[in-house]
Motif scaffolding. Structure first.
Motif, PDB file in Angstrom:
ATOM      1  N   ASP A 112      -7.826   2.539 -10.229  1.00 32.59           N
ATOM      2  CA  ASP A 112      -6.834   2.046 -11.180  1.00 32.59           C
ATOM      3  C   ASP A 112      -6.503   2.651 -12.344  1.00 32.59           C
ATOM      4  O   ASP A 112      -5.896   2.095 -13.218  1.00 32.59           O
ATOM      5  N   TRP A 161       4.063   2.115  -8.988  1.00 28.00           N
ATOM      6  CA  TRP A 161       3.025   0.764  -9.483  1.00 28.00           C
ATOM      7  C   TRP A 161       2.089   1.416 -10.595  1.00 28.00           C
ATOM      8  O   TRP A 161       1.747   2.516 -10.575  1.00 28.00           O
ATOM      9  N   GLU A 175      -2.994   0.951  -7.786  1.00 25.67           N
ATOM     10  CA  GLU A 175      -3.094   0.668  -6.742  1.00 25.67           C
ATOM     11  C   GLU A 175      -3.399  -0.916  -6.188  1.00 25.67           C
ATOM     12  O   GLU A 175      -2.836  -1.446  -5.303  1.00 25.67           O
ATOM     13  N   ALA A 176      -4.197  -1.595  -7.155  1.00 25.18           N
ATOM     14  CA  ALA A 176      -4.575  -2.968  -6.927  1.00 25.18           C
ATOM     15  C   ALA A 176      -3.366  -3.658  -7.175  1.00 25.18           C
ATOM     16  O   ALA A 176      -2.984  -4.780  -6.197  1.00 25.18           O
ATOM     17  N   TRP A 233       0.016  -2.839  -6.524  1.00 24.64           N
ATOM     18  CA  TRP A 233       0.641  -2.698  -5.176  1.00 24.64           C
ATOM     19  C   TRP A 233       0.101  -3.674  -4.015  1.00 24.64           C
ATOM     20  O   TRP A 233       0.636  -4.194  -3.231  1.00 24.64           O
ATOM     21  N   ARG A 234      -1.245  -3.302  -3.765  1.00 22.47           N
ATOM     22  CA  ARG A 234      -2.021  -4.320  -2.618  1.00 22.47           C
ATOM     23  C   ARG A 234      -1.505  -5.768  -2.897  1.00 22.47           C
ATOM     24  O   ARG A 234      -1.511  -6.517  -2.090  1.00 22.47           O
ATOM     25  N   ARG A 235      -1.704  -6.180  -4.156  1.00 20.71           N
ATOM     26  CA  ARG A 235      -1.534  -7.558  -4.381  1.00 20.71           C
ATOM     27  C   ARG A 235       0.129  -8.096  -4.252  1.00 20.71           C
ATOM     28  O   ARG A 235       0.349  -9.103  -3.518  1.00 20.71           O
ATOM     29  N   GLN A 251       1.819  -6.482  -1.692  1.00 19.85           N
ATOM     30  CA  GLN A 251       1.996  -6.409  -0.356  1.00 19.85           C
ATOM     31  C   GLN A 251       1.686  -7.917   0.124  1.00 19.85           C
ATOM     32  O   GLN A 251       2.150  -7.983   1.129  1.00 19.85           O
ATOM     33  N   GLN A 252       0.764  -8.499  -0.539  1.00 16.86           N
ATOM     34  CA  GLN A 252       0.326  -9.927  -0.118  1.00 16.86           C
ATOM     35  C   GLN A 252       1.261 -10.942  -0.334  1.00 16.86           C
ATOM     36  O   GLN A 252       1.306 -11.998  -0.162  1.00 16.86           O
TER      37      GLN A 252
END
Length: 125
Positions: A37, A94, A97-98, A100-102, A104-105
Motif C-alpha cells: 500500500d 490508483w 493496490e488495495a 484498485w482491487r476493491r 475491480q469488485q
C-alpha cells in the motif's frame, strides 16, 4: 579580438550542451519502504473490440471512465483509441493496490467486464 573571444566562448558552451561524451553517474539506490500500500499502482489494459460491438463498447467505456475517475482513490484514468479504430488502451493510476482491487469488485467495474466479454475480438492484455 573581442569578437573572436566571444565566438570561442560560445563554441565551448555549445560543446558542453551537445554532450559529446556523456558522463554517466553512478546508480543511486533509494531506500524504499516495504508494503503493497505504499506505492502507486498503474494498470494498463489493451483491448481489441469486434466491429459489430464498437458502439456499445464505446458507450460502456465512457461510463466506465466517468465512474472510475470519480473514485476517491483513483488518481487518473484515460483511454486511448488506436489508429485502427477498434483497439483501445486503458490506463488507470490508483493510490494503492488495495484500492484498485476493491474497484475491480465494484458493480461499475463488473458491468464493464461483462461488456468486454461480449464485445472483444481477442483476449485483453
Amino acid at each position: 579580438m573581442q569578437w573572436r573571444l566571444q565566438v570561442n566562448r560560445l563554441q565551448e558552451l555549445i560543446d558542453q550542451l551537445e554532450c559529446k561524451a556523456p558522463r554517466l553517474e553512478p546508480l543511486r539506490e533509494e531506500d524504499l519502504a516495504k508494503g503493497p500500500d505504499l506505492h502507486i499502482l498503474m494498470a494498463q489494459r489493451q483491448v481489441q473490440v469486434a466491429e459489430e460491438g464498437l458502439q456499445d463498447f464505446h458507450r460502456a467505456l465512457r461510463c466506465y471512465v466517468d465512474f472510475t475517475g470519480a473514485q476517491s482513490h483513483c488518481l487518473h484514468v484515460s483511454a486511448q483509441k488506436m489508429l485502427d479504430g477498434a483497439s483501445f488502451t486503458l490506463y488507470e493510476f490508483w493510490q494503492d493496490e488495495a484500492s484498485w482491487r476493491r474497484h475491480q469488485q465494484s458493480p461499475g467495474s463488473k458491468a464493464f467486464q461483462r461488456i468486454l466479454i461480449d464485445h472483444l475480438r481477442a483476449p485483453d492484455t
